[in-house]
Design a protein around this motif. Structure first.
Motif, PDB file in Angstrom:
ATOM      1  N   GLU A 231      29.267  40.349  46.927  1.00 42.25           N
ATOM      2  CA  GLU A 231      29.127  41.316  48.020  1.00 42.25           C
ATOM      3  C   GLU A 231      28.322  42.535  47.587  1.00 42.25           C
ATOM      4  O   GLU A 231      27.480  43.035  48.328  1.00 42.25           O
ATOM      5  CB  GLU A 231      30.514  41.751  48.499  1.00 42.25           C
ATOM      6  N   TYR A 232      28.578  43.004  46.370  1.00 39.28           N
ATOM      7  CA  TYR A 232      27.914  44.206  45.876  1.00 39.28           C
ATOM      8  C   TYR A 232      27.151  43.901  44.586  1.00 39.28           C
ATOM      9  O   TYR A 232      27.420  42.909  43.907  1.00 39.28           O
ATOM     10  CB  TYR A 232      28.941  45.307  45.586  1.00 39.28           C
ATOM     11  N   TYR A 233      26.250  44.814  44.232  1.00 42.57           N
ATOM     12  CA  TYR A 233      25.571  44.699  42.952  1.00 42.57           C
ATOM     13  C   TYR A 233      26.598  44.731  41.825  1.00 42.57           C
ATOM     14  O   TYR A 233      27.556  45.505  41.862  1.00 42.57           O
ATOM     15  CB  TYR A 233      24.578  45.851  42.752  1.00 42.57           C
ATOM     16  N   GLY A 234      26.377  43.906  40.793  1.00 42.20           N
ATOM     17  CA  GLY A 234      27.271  43.908  39.642  1.00 42.20           C
ATOM     18  C   GLY A 234      26.506  43.751  38.350  1.00 42.20           C
ATOM     19  O   GLY A 234      25.430  43.149  38.303  1.00 42.20           O
ATOM     20  N   TRP A 235      27.068  44.311  37.271  1.00 45.41           N
ATOM     21  CA  TRP A 235      26.531  44.109  35.939  1.00 45.41           C
ATOM     22  C   TRP A 235      27.089  42.820  35.363  1.00 45.41           C
ATOM     23  O   TRP A 235      28.119  42.316  35.810  1.00 45.41           O
ATOM     24  CB  TRP A 235      26.859  45.303  35.040  1.00 45.41           C
ATOM     25  N   ASP A 236      26.425  42.302  34.337  1.00 42.79           N
ATOM     26  CA  ASP A 236      26.746  40.960  33.854  1.00 42.79           C
ATOM     27  C   ASP A 236      28.213  40.760  33.502  1.00 42.79           C
ATOM     28  O   ASP A 236      28.802  39.711  33.779  1.00 42.79           O
ATOM     29  CB  ASP A 236      25.859  40.599  32.658  1.00 42.79           C
ATOM     30  N   ASN A 237      28.855  41.773  32.900  1.00 46.73           N
ATOM     31  CA  ASN A 237      30.230  41.586  32.435  1.00 46.73           C
ATOM     32  C   ASN A 237      31.245  41.473  33.565  1.00 46.73           C
ATOM     33  O   ASN A 237      32.404  41.127  33.328  1.00 46.73           O
ATOM     34  CB  ASN A 237      30.638  42.727  31.489  1.00 46.73           C
ATOM     35  N   GLU A 238      30.813  41.771  34.798  1.00 48.31           N
ATOM     36  CA  GLU A 238      31.728  41.721  35.940  1.00 48.31           C
ATOM     37  C   GLU A 238      31.833  40.327  36.544  1.00 48.31           C
ATOM     38  O   GLU A 238      32.736  40.067  37.352  1.00 48.31           O
ATOM     39  CB  GLU A 238      31.264  42.718  37.015  1.00 48.31           C
ATOM     40  N   TYR A 239      30.930  39.428  36.158  1.00 44.29           N
ATOM     41  CA  TYR A 239      30.903  38.096  36.753  1.00 44.29           C
ATOM     42  C   TYR A 239      31.687  37.109  35.889  1.00 44.29           C
ATOM     43  O   TYR A 239      31.751  37.222  34.665  1.00 44.29           O
ATOM     44  CB  TYR A 239      29.464  37.608  36.900  1.00 44.29           C
ATOM     45  N   GLY A 240      32.268  36.123  36.558  1.00 44.60           N
ATOM     46  CA  GLY A 240      33.005  35.080  35.864  1.00 44.60           C
ATOM     47  C   GLY A 240      34.405  34.939  36.426  1.00 44.60           C
ATOM     48  O   GLY A 240      34.725  35.449  37.520  1.00 44.60           O
ATOM     49  N   GLN A 241      35.235  34.243  35.681  1.00 44.27           N
ATOM     50  CA  GLN A 241      36.609  33.988  36.131  1.00 44.27           C
ATOM     51  C   GLN A 241      37.586  34.514  35.080  1.00 44.27           C
ATOM     52  O   GLN A 241      37.356  34.395  33.869  1.00 44.27           O
ATOM     53  CB  GLN A 241      36.861  32.487  36.327  1.00 44.27           C
ATOM     54  N   HIS A 242      38.675  35.068  35.584  1.00 46.10           N
ATOM     55  CA  HIS A 242      39.740  35.551  34.710  1.00 46.10           C
ATOM     56  C   HIS A 242      41.042  35.542  35.490  1.00 46.10           C
ATOM     57  O   HIS A 242      41.076  35.922  36.667  1.00 46.10           O
ATOM     58  CB  HIS A 242      39.443  36.974  34.228  1.00 46.10           C
ATOM     59  N   GLN A 243      42.095  35.102  34.849  1.00 39.18           N
ATOM     60  CA  GLN A 243      43.406  35.091  35.485  1.00 39.18           C
ATOM     61  C   GLN A 243      44.456  35.421  34.434  1.00 39.18           C
ATOM     62  O   GLN A 243      44.398  34.929  33.302  1.00 39.18           O
ATOM     63  CB  GLN A 243      43.710  33.730  36.126  1.00 39.18           C
ATOM     64  N   ALA A 244      45.417  36.260  34.793  1.00 38.54           N
ATOM     65  CA  ALA A 244      46.479  36.640  33.866  1.00 38.54           C
ATOM     66  C   ALA A 244      47.736  36.974  34.652  1.00 38.54           C
ATOM     67  O   ALA A 244      47.664  37.498  35.775  1.00 38.54           O
ATOM     68  CB  ALA A 244      46.050  37.840  33.030  1.00 38.54           C
ATOM     69  N   PHE A 245      48.883  36.673  34.054  1.00 40.31           N
ATOM     70  CA  PHE A 245      50.165  37.095  34.625  1.00 40.31           C
ATOM     71  C   PHE A 245      50.603  38.350  33.883  1.00 40.31           C
ATOM     72  O   PHE A 245      50.644  38.380  32.650  1.00 40.31           O
ATOM     73  CB  PHE A 245      51.224  36.008  34.481  1.00 40.31           C
ATOM     74  N   VAL A 246      50.920  39.388  34.638  1.00 38.35           N
ATOM     75  CA  VAL A 246      51.328  40.670  34.065  1.00 38.35           C
ATOM     76  C   VAL A 246      52.814  40.862  34.333  1.00 38.35           C
ATOM     77  O   VAL A 246      53.248  40.853  35.490  1.00 38.35           O
ATOM     78  CB  VAL A 246      50.521  41.832  34.677  1.00 38.35           C
ATOM     79  N   GLN A 247      53.579  41.043  33.278  1.00 36.80           N
ATOM     80  CA  GLN A 247      55.013  41.247  33.472  1.00 36.80           C
ATOM     81  C   GLN A 247      55.294  42.658  33.961  1.00 36.80           C
ATOM     82  O   GLN A 247      54.461  43.551  33.869  1.00 36.80           O
ATOM     83  CB  GLN A 247      55.782  40.953  32.176  1.00 36.80           C
ATOM     84  N   GLU A 248      56.488  42.857  34.492  1.00 40.33           N
ATOM     85  CA  GLU A 248      56.857  44.158  35.060  1.00 40.33           C
ATOM     86  C   GLU A 248      56.751  45.253  33.999  1.00 40.33           C
ATOM     87  O   GLU A 248      57.061  45.044  32.825  1.00 40.33           O
ATOM     88  CB  GLU A 248      58.282  44.099  35.607  1.00 40.33           C
ATOM     89  N   PHE A 249      56.289  46.418  34.431  1.00 37.63           N
ATOM     90  CA  PHE A 249      56.212  47.581  33.537  1.00 37.63           C
ATOM     91  C   PHE A 249      56.391  48.841  34.367  1.00 37.63           C
ATOM     92  O   PHE A 249      56.461  48.793  35.607  1.00 37.63           O
ATOM     93  CB  PHE A 249      54.880  47.607  32.783  1.00 37.63           C
ATOM     94  N   LYS A 250      56.486  49.959  33.698  1.00 36.76           N
ATOM     95  CA  LYS A 250      56.531  51.253  34.369  1.00 36.76           C
ATOM     96  C   LYS A 250      55.267  52.026  34.023  1.00 36.76           C
ATOM     97  O   LYS A 250      54.773  51.942  32.895  1.00 36.76           O
ATOM     98  CB  LYS A 250      57.763  52.041  33.943  1.00 36.76           C
ATOM     99  N   ALA A 251      54.748  52.750  34.999  1.00 33.40           N
ATOM    100  CA  ALA A 251      53.528  53.534  34.788  1.00 33.40           C
ATOM    101  C   ALA A 251      53.768  54.973  35.209  1.00 33.40           C
ATOM    102  O   ALA A 251      54.554  55.250  36.136  1.00 33.40           O
ATOM    103  CB  ALA A 251      52.367  52.943  35.586  1.00 33.40           C
ATOM    104  N   SER A 252      53.101  55.909  34.540  1.00 34.84           N
ATOM    105  CA  SER A 252      53.268  57.316  34.893  1.00 34.84           C
ATOM    106  C   SER A 252      52.743  57.558  36.305  1.00 34.84           C
ATOM    107  O   SER A 252      51.701  57.028  36.700  1.00 34.84           O
ATOM    108  CB  SER A 252      52.564  58.219  33.887  1.00 34.84           C
TER     109      SER A 252
END
Length: 724
Positions: A231-252
């Motif tokens: 949809e928008y212009y992107g730099w090379d490092n923004e393209y590709g596939q990535h998937q991760a499960f993030v466990q619950e955490f607390k953030a400030s």
């Protein structure tokens, strides 16, 4: 010959001094009408050019352009010219501009932006153009790009192959430098800058800082699948596939404020090495000040340096620090609270963004120049129950930048990201008050060295989950890895290593020359050194070796070898089956003399004037990859000392992918006589005035491995010349 582009034929946007609206909008590239999109991109380009020039109006005088804000950076005159030069260089490379506009400025302002190990920051090497000359040059570039946008045929969508992609690349590159140049201006002496009504500082400077709190972020998946056309212009490092499960955490709830960070300073956090890791302690020992870069102390009171003003410390604004300072604060905070406090990973930050629905609140964020030209209090821009998930200042993460699956390098900008895949550049997310364009489109991934300072701060999280902070540094880029094997790998079909062979040819030639065989101070320049094997070999005999290559990806390998002594890379066996290899300078008997080499990125057809005074110049397999090979040959004589040797070798595999046919040196029929024209004949004609050919041309074979069962077998014709 230079082309003079007149701006009279173009209507510039309203003078920036009269504009009240700096807010921009990302261009949607995968849908829309061609002519409407043409007009949209043209307006976006001119607005970008205007805002960038307006930023430099905050310099108090022309002398400020020539001050170096930071010891590892060029003066601002470089950056003023650099973004326009980038347009010209990329558009010439893409064959959208017929020729350069100002080769001198384009050579001076082309490379040296990031503090890479191959930067040349010696002031003696630069005769900077005047401010007015750069302004005139920018006007010419503006006219040329407007003309190109008006007249280039393209179709929708605009993808990596579109002729308008390099135009978008130039625009977004300039928007990056809108931000980085604002940081450099912020580092100038205060008397060298002036305030601007276009870039007003936030007036809310006295609000008390809120008490920070930790809020829960539920577990969830992070899924990225960004493909071209996007949809928008992107730099090379923004393209590709990535998937991760993030466990619950607390953030400030808030970014860490100046008041919250001051508690760390008052607790002698900068003086206690237990809060800093090994790299952080090295930086802390090196840094003369024990507080954030933009903090000032006067008469016992803290002040903050903004871009053009110094103000009493606004306690509620976010603390702006580098990664080491942010990490040390988190270790101190963990000790104070007994909780596992740390910086988030990139995936955890993305999960926070999704959990808070932050993109739905982006119109309220302090970014895109839509609020102030400074930070704002950390409790002003809400995103759900959190604040400043987007905007205000960038937020450091623990994650070094790495490639997503399916990462590819764009051929027009092959050194945008790959030099940072070294586990030494950490990602920050979220954007700052002056982030615009690609920086705020939801896909951006920017990374800086950990000691680096930007408009960047942090928020901390509470989590005992482990974070990956080391990624494989095997070179997986197929082109680079192939050349690693070509230069440093095995021999195939009993053909000797090509780089070593031609380096020895050069050494034997200069040994045989009576003018040089008794000297021990010989200097050699290798143009087109690739990943550096021949330069390392030349260092066995020459006292000083300079290796130049257009590709920063190749130069990075050479520098890595010189610095660490080894490289890791993958080579294909068949299909997706890869072999993993390591090569060392020690094993190749190159370790002892490697320090005599210097590797720099440079355009062989437009080299800087500093590259002179050599006893020998070596240019192998270069000519048929240059866009203007004739210019290189006509330029080379004055770079050699009298009596110096020139060694040129090439397979003459002319290809319009690299060199337009009218610039070929051979391999065609003369349009008038109808006779065949060979490259060797053209070489003899071009070099005749300055050189004598001192050996008969001969062929050197080489083999390039593609896969276990596919190889290229080629002959490169070498010629040797002596400067008259």
């Amino acid at each position: 010959m230079e082309t003079a582009y007149s701006i009279d034929a173009f209507t510039k946007a309203m003078p920036i001094s009269q504009q009240t609206q700096l807010i921009s909008h990302n261009i949607v590239l995968n849908r829309g009408n061609v002519e409407a999109k043409r007009a949209e991109i043209k307006a976006y380009f001119n607005q970008t050019f205007d805002v960038y020039e307006a930023l430099f109006d905050t310099l108090a005088n022309d002398e400020a352009y020539y001050l170096r804000p930071c010891s590892l950076r060029h003066p601002l005159i470089f950056y003023f010219g650099h973004t326009a030069t980038f347009f010209t260089n990329k558009l010439v490379l893409a064959k959208l501009l017929p020729e350069r506009i100002d080769p001198k400025i384009e050579s001076m302002c082309a490379v040296g932006v990031d503090e890479m190990s191959w930067d040349d920051l010696n002031d003696a090497h630069y005769e900077w153009p005047s401010v007015q000359d750069v302004r005139n040059y920018r006007d010419q570039v503006r006219a040329a790009v407007n003309d190109l946008i008006d007249n280039t045929e393209f179709t929708m969508p605009i993808d990596w192959q579109s002729p308008l992609w390099p135009v978008m690349m130039g625009i977004e590159h300039e928007r990056i430098h809108l931000e980085t140049s604002s940081v450099l201006i912020r580092q100038l002496p205060i008397e060298s800058v002036v305030s601007s009504e276009l870039f007003p500082i936030c007036p809310d400077q006295d609000s008390p800082a809120p008490e920070n709190d930790l809020l829960s972020v539920s577990a969830g998946d992070v899924v990225i699948n960004n493909q071209d056309p996007a949809e928008y212009y992107g730099w090379d490092n923004e393209y590709g596939q990535h998937q991760a499960f993030v466990q619950e955490f607390k953030a400030s709830k808030y970014l860490v404020s100046n008041q919250e960070f001051l508690a760390f300073i008052d607790a002698d956090g900068y003086l206690n090495d237990k809060y800093w890791d090994e790299e952080g302690n090295r930086w802390r020992d090196y840094s003369p000040v024990k507080h954030p870069t933009f903090w000032l102390q006067k008469d016992g009171e803290w002040y903050l340096r903004c871009m053009t003003e110094e103000i009493a410390m606004p306690s509620s604004w976010p603390a702006e620090v580098n990664f080491h300072e942010a990490s040390a604060f988190c270790r101190w905070k963990a000790e104070q609270t007994g909780k596992p406090i740390r910086l988030p990973s990139e995936d955890e930050w993305l999960r926070l963004r999704d959990f808070s629905n932050a993109m739905e609140y982006q119109d309220n964020a302090n970014w895109n120049l839509q609020k102030h030209a400074s930070s704002t209090p950390v409790d002003q821009c809400a995103a759900g129950n959190f604040y400043d998930v987007l905007g205000n200042v960038w937020q450091w993460t623990q994650t070094p930048i790495y490639p997503f699956d399916g990462f590819k390098v764009h051929p027009l900008y092959d050194d945008f990201t790959t030099p940072t895949y070294d586990n030494q550049h950490n990602i920050f997310k979220g954007g700052s008050w002056i982030s615009t364009g690609n920086e705020i489109n939801g896909h951006s991934r920017y990374a800086f060295r950990r000691h680096f300072f930007q408009h960047a701060g942090f928020r901390y999280i509470e989590s005992d989950a482990s974070v990956q902070t080391e990624f494989s540094t095997y070179e997986t880029d197929s082109s680079v890895a192939q050349y690693c094997e070509f230069h440093f790998g095995d021999e195939y079909f009993n053909v000797p290593n090509f780089a070593k062979t031609y380096a020895n040819y050069a050494i034997d030639a200069i040994k045989a020359d009576a003018d040089f065989n008794q000297r021990n101070d010989l200097r050699v320049l290798e143009v087109g050194c690739s990943v550096g094997r021949a330069s390392f070999e030349l260092a066995k005999y020459f006292n000083e070796v300079t290796g130049l290559d257009f590709s920063a990806r190749f130069i990075r390998i050479a520098n890595q070898l010189q610095t660490t002594g080894s490289i890791l890379y993958t080579i294909p066996q068949e299909g997706e089956i890869m072999d993993f290899k390591e090569q060392t300078l020690r094993d190749l008997d190159l370790e002892k003399t490697a320090s005599k080499c210097e590797f720099l990125q440079q355009d062989a057809s437009n080299m800087k004037p500093i590259f002179t005074g050599y006893d020998m110049i070596v240019a192998v397999n270069l000519l048929d990859r240059l866009y203007e090979p004739k210019k290189f040959l006509q330029d080379v004589a004055h770079r050699l000392n009298n009596g110096g040797l020139l060694m040129v070798s090439s397979p003459y595999s002319w290809d319009e992918t690299f060199t337009q046919k009218e610039n070929w040196l051979g391999g065609y029929k003369d349009s008038q006589s109808g006779e065949n024209v060979t490259t060797l004949e053209t070489l003899q004609n071009l070099l005749a005035d300055d050189f004598e050919m001192i050996r008969e041309a001969e062929d050197i074979p080489f083999v390039i491995r593609e896969t276990r069962r596919k190889f290229q077998h080629t002959l490169s014709q070498v010629t040797l010349w002596k400067k008259r």
